[in-house]
Design an enzyme around this catalytic site. Structure first.
Site, mmCIF file in Angstrom:
data_model
loop_
_atom_site.group_PDB
_atom_site.id
_atom_site.type_symbol
_atom_site.label_atom_id
_atom_site.label_comp_id
_atom_site.label_asym_id
_atom_site.label_seq_id
_atom_site.Cartn_x
_atom_site.Cartn_y
_atom_site.Cartn_z
ATOM 1 N N ARG A 127 -5.321 74.320 -10.546
ATOM 2 C CA ARG A 127 -4.795 74.883 -9.290
ATOM 3 C C ARG A 127 -5.836 74.944 -8.161
ATOM 4 N NH1 ARG A 127 -1.656 77.993 -13.146
ATOM 5 N NH2 ARG A 127 0.337 76.908 -13.652
ATOM 6 N N LYS A 149 -7.629 65.741 4.318
ATOM 7 C CA LYS A 149 -6.786 65.033 3.709
ATOM 8 C C LYS A 149 -7.368 64.442 2.445
ATOM 9 C CE LYS A 149 -3.977 63.420 7.546
ATOM 10 N NZ LYS A 149 -3.447 62.389 8.695
ATOM 11 N N GLU A 191 -13.339 53.851 13.252
ATOM 12 C CA GLU A 191 -12.893 55.188 13.308
ATOM 13 C C GLU A 191 -13.780 55.747 14.421
ATOM 14 O OE1 GLU A 191 -10.225 55.819 11.834
ATOM 15 O OE2 GLU A 191 -10.186 55.500 9.849
ATOM 16 N N LYS A 233 -12.310 65.550 16.036
ATOM 17 C CA LYS A 233 -11.380 65.413 15.081
ATOM 18 C C LYS A 233 -11.199 66.986 14.812
ATOM 19 C CE LYS A 233 -10.018 64.034 10.452
ATOM 20 N NZ LYS A 233 -10.154 63.146 9.501
ATOM 21 N N GLU A 243 -0.511 68.205 10.064
ATOM 22 C CA GLU A 243 0.226 67.055 10.767
ATOM 23 C C GLU A 243 1.511 67.210 10.999
ATOM 24 O OE1 GLU A 243 -1.704 63.196 9.825
ATOM 25 O OE2 GLU A 243 0.315 62.224 10.331
ATOM 26 N N ARG A 247 -1.795 65.996 15.135
ATOM 27 C CA ARG A 247 -2.892 65.121 14.348
ATOM 28 C C ARG A 247 -2.427 63.948 14.071
ATOM 29 N NH1 ARG A 247 -5.808 67.492 8.657
ATOM 30 N NH2 ARG A 247 -6.707 65.255 8.247
ATOM 31 N N ASN A 251 -4.013 58.839 13.597
ATOM 32 C CA ASN A 251 -3.934 57.538 13.047
ATOM 33 C C ASN A 251 -3.619 56.382 14.012
ATOM 34 O OD1 ASN A 251 -3.795 57.777 10.165
ATOM 35 N ND2 ASN A 251 -2.246 59.497 10.618
ATOM 36 N N HIS A 254 -3.640 52.797 12.608
ATOM 37 C CA HIS A 254 -3.463 52.943 10.996
ATOM 38 C C HIS A 254 -2.188 52.440 10.460
ATOM 39 C CE1 HIS A 254 -7.081 55.247 11.703
ATOM 40 N NE2 HIS A 254 -7.299 55.431 10.388
ATOM 41 N N HIS A 258 -2.638 49.861 7.872
ATOM 42 C CA HIS A 258 -2.244 50.107 6.468
ATOM 43 C C HIS A 258 -1.560 48.996 5.999
ATOM 44 C CE1 HIS A 258 -2.890 54.899 6.697
ATOM 45 N NE2 HIS A 258 -4.151 54.197 6.482
ATOM 46 N N HIS A 271 -10.645 49.462 4.961
ATOM 47 C CA HIS A 271 -9.951 50.415 5.764
ATOM 48 C C HIS A 271 -10.240 50.018 7.380
ATOM 49 C CE1 HIS A 271 -7.776 53.722 6.811
ATOM 50 N NE2 HIS A 271 -8.613 54.238 7.324
HETATM 51 P P1 NAD Z 1 -15.583 53.249 0.473
HETATM 52 O O1 NAD Z 1 -15.561 54.665 0.201
HETATM 53 O O2 NAD Z 1 -15.010 52.240 -0.119
HETATM 54 O O3 NAD Z 1 -17.250 53.006 0.836
HETATM 55 C C1 NAD Z 1 -17.508 51.642 1.353
HETATM 56 C C2 NAD Z 1 -18.509 50.838 0.326
HETATM 57 O O4 NAD Z 1 -19.784 51.493 0.693
HETATM 58 C C3 NAD Z 1 -18.194 51.103 -1.201
HETATM 59 O O5 NAD Z 1 -18.498 49.927 -1.894
HETATM 60 C C4 NAD Z 1 -19.302 52.322 -1.372
HETATM 61 O O6 NAD Z 1 -19.788 52.392 -3.020
HETATM 62 C C5 NAD Z 1 -20.347 51.877 -0.515
HETATM 63 N N1 NAD Z 1 -21.313 52.929 -0.106
HETATM 64 C C6 NAD Z 1 -21.234 54.171 0.112
HETATM 65 N N2 NAD Z 1 -22.256 54.948 0.697
HETATM 66 C C7 NAD Z 1 -23.290 53.972 0.437
HETATM 67 C C8 NAD Z 1 -24.446 53.984 1.079
HETATM 68 N N3 NAD Z 1 -24.975 55.198 1.743
HETATM 69 N N4 NAD Z 1 -25.425 52.838 0.798
HETATM 70 C C9 NAD Z 1 -24.643 51.592 0.226
HETATM 71 N N5 NAD Z 1 -23.543 51.585 -0.055
HETATM 72 C C10 NAD Z 1 -22.624 52.732 0.221
HETATM 73 O O7 NAD Z 1 -14.900 53.272 2.012
HETATM 74 P P2 NAD Z 1 -15.170 53.965 3.343
HETATM 75 O O8 NAD Z 1 -14.809 53.073 4.542
HETATM 76 O O9 NAD Z 1 -16.137 55.093 3.207
HETATM 77 O O10 NAD Z 1 -13.560 55.152 3.366
HETATM 78 C C11 NAD Z 1 -12.328 54.408 3.266
HETATM 79 C C12 NAD Z 1 -11.328 55.008 2.580
HETATM 80 O O11 NAD Z 1 -11.297 56.438 3.218
HETATM 81 C C13 NAD Z 1 -10.179 54.626 2.481
HETATM 82 O O12 NAD Z 1 -9.410 54.780 1.333
HETATM 83 C C14 NAD Z 1 -9.333 55.320 3.475
HETATM 84 O O13 NAD Z 1 -7.663 55.506 3.261
HETATM 85 C C15 NAD Z 1 -10.052 56.731 3.480
HETATM 86 N N6 NAD Z 1 -9.774 57.360 4.679
HETATM 87 C C16 NAD Z 1 -9.550 58.631 4.494
HETATM 88 C C17 NAD Z 1 -9.194 59.653 5.734
HETATM 89 C C18 NAD Z 1 -8.962 60.986 5.654
HETATM 90 O O14 NAD Z 1 -8.755 61.766 6.455
HETATM 91 N N7 NAD Z 1 -9.074 61.593 4.500
HETATM 92 C C19 NAD Z 1 -9.768 59.117 7.023
HETATM 93 C C20 NAD Z 1 -10.100 57.721 7.066
HETATM 94 C C21 NAD Z 1 -10.129 57.027 5.971
HETATM 95 N N1 GLY Z 2 -7.768 60.166 9.360
HETATM 96 C C1 GLY Z 2 -6.537 60.691 10.094
HETATM 97 C C2 GLY Z 2 -6.513 62.342 9.879
HETATM 98 O O1 GLY Z 2 -7.496 62.833 9.406
HETATM 99 O O2 GLY Z 2 -5.670 62.961 10.231
#
Ligand code: NAD
Ligand code: GLY
Length: 372
Positions: A127, A149, A191, A233, A243, A247, A251, A254, A258, A271
Site C-alpha cells: 500500500r 503520475k 516535451e 511543471k 488534474e 494540469r 497534455n 498528447h 497518444h 512518445h
Molecule cells: P523510455 O523510458 O522508453 O526511454 C527511451 C529509451 O532510452 C529506452 O530505450 C531507454 O532504455 C533508453 N535510455 C534511457 N536512458 C538512457 C541513457 N541515459 N542512455 C542511453 N539510453 C537510455 O522513454 P522516455 O521517452 O524516457 O519516456 C516515455 C514514457 O514516459 C512514455 O511511456 C510516456 O507515457 C511516459 N510519460 C509519463 C509522464 C508522466 O507525467 N508520468 C510524462 C510524459 C511521458
Molecule cells: N505529463 C503530463 C502531466 O504530468 O500532467
C-alpha cells in the site's frame, strides 16, 4: 555532448507534506550531497532496464551502498511495449523474493517507462513505499519524473491504469544524457517545446535560440531547459496535483499523440514523436477555432521539425483515417461522456481545454496526416 559541468540547481515542488526537491546538475550520481536526504530503510531496490543497467546501475548501487544495508536491482525488458502488467509484476516479484519490507525505497533508474512503472509499483507495494526518480532521458528529466503520475498501458489505451503518487526526490544527472541516442534526445525536446506555447513564450524564444546547442549536447543549455521545464511543471502541479483542471494543459499535443502511439503499436513511434506531430495538430485545431493565427502554427512546425521530430501524423487507417484517430482519442483520460477534450492554445503562452465538432477535428487530421 560537451564535458563541461554546471552548478547544481534545485527546483522545489510545493505540495505540502508531499513536497520534494528536483536536483539538476552534472555528476550528481557520484556526489554524496545528492543522497543526503534519503528515507531511512534497511533495503533499496533499483528498478532499471536492460539498456540502462549496464550504463549506470553499478554507479547508483555504489552510491546507495553508503545508505542501505542491502541494495538490490531488478532489470526489466526495455521498451514501451513492456509497460504492462507482466513487467510490473517483475518488480513485485523482486520485492517479495528479496523479503523487502514496507520501508524499502525504490529507485527508478531510466526513462519515463521505468519511472512510470516504478512509481506505480511504489504506490501499491504494501500500500505504498517511498521512491526516488533518477531519470536518464531528457524526456524523463523535463517531464515524466516530476509530478507523480504513474501508470502502465492497456492494449486499448495509453497510461490507462495507474495512480498519482509523488516521489521523495528527483535526481536529474545531466551526465547520463551523454549516452542517449539522438532520436531519444529529439523525443525529449518535444516535451520541452510544449511548455512554451502553453505557459511561457519567452521560453519558446529561448528554445528557438538554443535548439542547436541542445541538439549538440551542450550541458549548460540542457541544464537550463531541464530547470525551466521543471519550474513550469512544478508551478502547474502545485496548483492542481490530481488534474482537476489546470494540469491538463501539460497534455498539449498528447490527445493526438497518444492516438498515434497506440494506433501504430506501442514503441513504433516514440512518445515524444507522437507529441511532436500531436502539437502540430493541436495548434492547427487552435487556429481553426480562431484562437491563434497561422504564424504561431508555422513557428511551432518549424521548431518541431528542426528538433528532429515529425510534423505530420501517420495514417492509422487506409479506409477512414480520421475516424480511427477519433475512435482512439475517445479512450483518452480527458474525454468526458465520450466527448473528446483537447488542449488548445488560447492565445500565445496560454492554454485552455475545448471540445470541437468531429467534422472540424476530421479536417485537422486530414490536413496533418501522411502515409509513412
Ligand atoms: P523510455 O523510458 O522508453 O526511454 C527511451 C529509451 O532510452 C529506452 O530505450 C531507454 O532504455 C533508453 N535510455 C534511457 N536512458 C538512457 C541513457 N541515459 N542512455 C542511453 N539510453 C537510455 O522513454 P522516455 O521517452 O524516457 O519516456 C516515455 C514514457 O514516459 C512514455 O511511456 C510516456 O507515457 C511516459 N510519460 C509519463 C509522464 C508522466 O507525467 N508520468 C510524462 C510524459 C511521458
Ligand atoms: N505529463 C503530463 C502531466 O504530468 O500532467
Amino acid at each position: 555532448m560537451t564535458t563541461a559541468t554546471v552548478r547544481t540547481e534545485q527546483v522545489s515542488i510545493d505540495l505540502g507534506e508531499r513536497s520534494y526537491p528536483i536536483l539538476i546538475g552534472s555528476g550528481l550520481l557520484d556526489q554524496a550531497a545528492t543522497w543526503a536526504q534519503l528515507p531511512k530503510a534497511a533495503a533499496a531496490l533499483i528498478v532499471t532496464n536492460d539498456t540502462v543497467a549496464p550504463l549506470y546501475a553499478a554507479q547508483l548501487a555504489k552510491a546507495l551502498g553508503a545508505h542501505y544495508a542491502a541494495v538490490h536491482t531488478v532489470v526489466l525488458p526495455d521498451g514501451e511495449v513492456h509497460k504492462d502488467w507482466s513487467t510490473l509484476n517483475l518488480i513485485f516479484d523482486a520485492l517479495l523474493q528479496k523479503g523487502c519490507d514496507r520501508k524499502t525505497v525504490l529507485f527508478a533508474l531510466g526513462g519515463g517507462v521505468v519511472g512510470d512503472m516504478t512509481g506505480f509499483a511504489a504506490a501499491s507495494y504494501m500500500r505504498g513505499v517511498p521512491f526516488v526518480q533518477v531519470p536518464t532521458t531528457l524526456l524523463a528529466q523535463v517531464d515524466s519524473s516530476v509530478g507523480g503520475k504513474t501508470a502502465i498501458n492497456h492494449p486499448l489505451g495509453k497510461n490507462m491504469i495507474g495512480a498519482f503518487y509523488q516521489p521523495h526526490q528527483v535526481v536529474c544527472d545531466l551526465g547520463s544524457l551523454k549516452t542517449l541516442p539522438r532520436r531519444e534526445l529529439s523525443a525529449g525536446l518535444a516535451e520541452v517545446i510544449k511548455y512554451g506555447p502553453i505557459a511561457d513564450m519567452a521560453f519558446l524564444d529561448w528554445i528557438e535560440a538554443n535548439l542547436d546547442a541542445m541538439l549538440a549536447g551542450d550541458v549548460a543549455a540542457l541544464a537550463y531547459a531541464v530547470k525551466r521545464s521543471c519550474e513550469i511543471k512544478a508551478w502547474v502541479v502545485a496548483q492542481d496535483e490530481r488534474e482537476g483542471g489546470l494540469r491538463a494543459i501539460l497534455n498539449f499535443g498528447h490527445t493526438f499523440g497518444h492516438a498515434v502511439e497506440s494506433g501504430m503499436g506501442y514503441g513504433a513511434w516514440l512518445h515524444g514523436e507522437g507529441v511532436g506531430c500531436g502539437m502540430v495538430m493541436a495548434a492547427t485545431l487552435s487556429q481553426r477555432l480562431g484562437l491563434i493565427d497561422g504564424k504561431l502554427v508555422a513557428r511551432l512546425m518549424r521548431l518541431i521539425h528542426h528538433a528532429g521530430l515529425p510534423v505530420q501524423g501517420p495514417l492509422l487507417s487506409d479506409i477512414d483515417n480520421a475516424g480511427r484517430y477519433l475512435e482512439l482519442m475517445r479512450v483518452d483520460k480527458k474525454a468526458e461522456a465520450g466527448e473528446i477534450r483537447f488542449v488548445v492554445i488560447d492565445g500565445p503562452g496560454k492554454a485552455a481545454m475545448r471540445s470541437a465538432p468531429d467534422a472540424l477535428v476530421r479536417e485537422v487530421i486530414d490536413a496533418c496526416c501522411v502515409s509513412v
